[in-house]
Design an enzyme around this catalytic site. Structure first.
Site, PDB file in Angstrom:
ATOM      1  N   GLU A  89      -3.971 -40.744  21.933  1.00 24.15           N
ATOM      2  CA  GLU A  89      -4.644 -39.871  22.887  1.00 24.15           C
ATOM      3  C   GLU A  89      -6.138 -39.725  22.604  1.00 24.15           C
ATOM      4  O   GLU A  89      -6.938 -39.645  23.518  1.00 24.15           O
ATOM      5  CB  GLU A  89      -3.976 -38.490  22.883  1.00 24.15           C
ATOM      6  CG  GLU A  89      -4.714 -37.512  23.777  1.00 24.15           C
ATOM      7  CD  GLU A  89      -3.799 -36.543  24.489  1.00 24.15           C
ATOM      8  OE1 GLU A  89      -2.576 -36.744  24.441  1.00 24.15           O
ATOM      9  OE2 GLU A  89      -4.320 -35.605  25.095  1.00 24.15           O
ATOM     10  N   ASP A  90      -6.511 -39.727  21.343  1.00 24.16           N
ATOM     11  CA  ASP A  90      -7.894 -39.391  21.001  1.00 24.16           C
ATOM     12  C   ASP A  90      -8.755 -40.555  20.514  1.00 24.16           C
ATOM     13  O   ASP A  90      -9.919 -40.362  20.202  1.00 24.16           O
ATOM     14  CB  ASP A  90      -7.914 -38.296  19.916  1.00 24.16           C
ATOM     15  CG  ASP A  90      -7.404 -36.970  20.457  1.00 24.16           C
ATOM     16  OD1 ASP A  90      -7.368 -36.829  21.698  1.00 24.16           O
ATOM     17  OD2 ASP A  90      -7.049 -36.097  19.654  1.00 24.16           O
TER      18      ASP A  90
END
Ligand code: MN
Length: 503
Positions: A89-90
């Site tokens: 996600e990051d």
């Protein structure tokens, strides 16, 4: 004896990979420890240059999460996955790369967490949709939820650096959704942490008041609790009872708060603010230990509780008794075996797994799992205030059913075997010829219930779905597939007719 499991989880502020490795060595194979080290290197490279709101390097967060999980001795793959839980996600690194390096079991858990995403509050509908995602992820692999709890516990412990509005929302959500789920899963330790860390932000004044009450009680009782523990040790040894540990345990703040509310803040009526916990070897020792306590001190009427013979609904087992100790002071004792203790504190992480080629899942013996999920959902929705105003039906009325292999499928209420068949695969739907529910043949339009085990009987000679199915299917997916299939067979029919004419 593993003393470690009798102490409470401590939330690290500064964790190092070396500490983590030390923790893992206590209960993991060397190859798992090595993989954890690799996962850490992988994640720190991926998060390089990223910082948390608090100003610390980002990698500290997944490291702390892994640390918490290693303290409860979670299965090694859970710990390894937790180290990389924010990577897809990051960062630029994809799930495929994780899968290539660490295999599908770990990658699938991370996929589950990524699917849940960062819960962002964008109005009621989005919120409820997030909740639904939470339950689906949980149904697919409960281990995802365990990582999520540890993630949330660490985030709550660092909430200070977030803006006030956000703080309050995260705390409230933890209190109303995560803590009850942890409770239902029998994870007392996580339930307590989630509640106490949130309590501070949700009701700051009450939090301070309850904390002061508990602190005072602890300082009042500490000295003679030590004395009582010493007496107990001598007596148990004298009676040849194998005890593994005797320790004082403080009541969790939020649960004390709820008790105080019930008793109009009458502190003198609450006996278990601090209690003595005795861990023994087996069930026989539990009752023998109870006998010794009652021989030493007079029990209070109506305060002997046998949760071994009659466990609480979430599976909690222990013997409780409250006695008049020296100088008429009142003390509660909680007696249990090591297994009961681990079960009570760490619940589903401690047991109930079966392994197959798709990884661990709740064992068949726990086929009640789907019913539990449905019940849990209901309870949590009942807890959320103003739900009536939310007017959401797509989440409110959901059921969880099983495939014969034990996979959990979520469907809307009153879904039928045909909905189930299309959920499995379009072709299973199109060739669906009959259905067995809990080993009994049923008609295709019957309603499924949470906990049903559903098996679809297919016929490969079947031409396709029946027009009638449209009258009873509940899911959009089933409707669309049936319509599409009916249309395409109409087209083939016309085409055939046309071709015949040409001939
Ligand atoms: Mn995280």
């Amino acid at each position: 004896m593993d003393k470690f499991l009798f102490s409470q989880v401590n939330i690290p502020t500064k964790a190092t990979i070396e500490d983590l490795v030390e923790n893992l060595k206590k209960y993991c194979q060397p190859t798992d420890v090595e993989t954890a080290q690799l996962a850490y290197d992988f994640a720190s490279k991926a998060h390089a240059g990223q910082f948390r709101k608090s100003g610390e390097p980002y990698i500290l967060h997944p490291l702390c999460v892994a640390h918490i999980l290693s303290q409860i001795q979670a299965e090694p793959n859970i710990v390894i996955a937790s180290l990389m839980h924010d990577v897809p996600e990051d960062t630029e690194i994809t799930l495929e790369e994780i899968e290539k390096n660490f295999g599908s079991d770990i990658a699938n858990m991370i996929r589950g967490i990524t699917k849940l995403g960062k819960l962002k509050y964008r109005g009621v509908e989005r919120y409820i949709e997030n909740l639904r995602k939470l339950f689906v992820a949980m149904a697919e692999d409960i281990r995802v939820m365990i990582i999520k709890f540890a993630d949330r516990v660490h985030n709550l412990s660092t909430l200070e650096s977030l803006p006030e509005k956000k703080r309050e929302r995260i705390a409230l959500e933890s209190l109303e959704i995560y803590a009850p789920i942890a409770n239902r899963l029998g994870m007392g330790e996580f339930k307590g942490l989630l509640e106490d860390l949130s309590f501070k932000y949700v009701k700051p004044k009450d939090f301070q008041r309850v904390k002061a009450i508990r602190d005072q009680n602890i300082s009042e009782k500490n000295v003679y609790l030590d004395k009582i523990i010493k007496t107990m040790e001598t007596e148990l040894k004298g009676a040849d009872i194998n005890y593994l540990d005797i320790h004082g345990r403080e009541k969790q703040l939020y649960s004390l708060y709820q008790k105080l509310l019930k008793k109009n803040w009458e502190v003198s009526n609450i006996y278990d603010i601090v209690a003595v916990r005795v861990i023994v070897k087996d069930v026989g020792d539990c009752y023998a230990c109870l006998g010794i306590i009652h021989k030493l001190w007079r029990p209070l009427k109506g305060r002997i509780k046998d949760y071994i013979a009659q466990p609480k609904p979430n599976g909690y087992q222990s013997l409780h008794t409250t006695v008049f100790c020296d100088d008429g002071k009142i003390v509660e004792f909680q007696i249990r075996t090591k297994e009961m203790h681990q079960e009570a504190e760490f619940g589903i992480t401690a047991s109930h797994w079966t392994y197959d080629e798709r990884g661990p899942r709740p064992s068949k013996k726990d086929l009640n799992w789907a019913k539990e999920l449905a019940k849990m959902q209901q309870e949590i929705l009942n807890n959320i205030k103003d739900l009536e105003e939310m007017k959401v039906d797509f989440f409110h009325n959901h059921i969880f059913v099983f495939t014969p292999k034990g996979d959990v499928i979520d469907l809307p209420e009153d879904a039928t075997p045909v909905d189930f068949a299309y959920h499995i695969h379009t072709e299973v739907g199109n060739k669906c010829n009959g259905a067995k529910v809990n080993d009994q043949m049923v008609s295709l339009d019957s309603f499924l219930k949470s906990g049903d085990v559903v098996e679809i009987v297919t016929d490969k000679n079947r031409k396709g779905p029946s027009q009638d199915w449209l009258k009873f299917v509940k899911t959009h997916a089933a409707k669309n597939h049936i319509k599409a299939q009916l249309n395409s067979s109409k087209i083939t029919w016309i085409k055939n007719l046309f071709e015949k004419k040409i001939k």
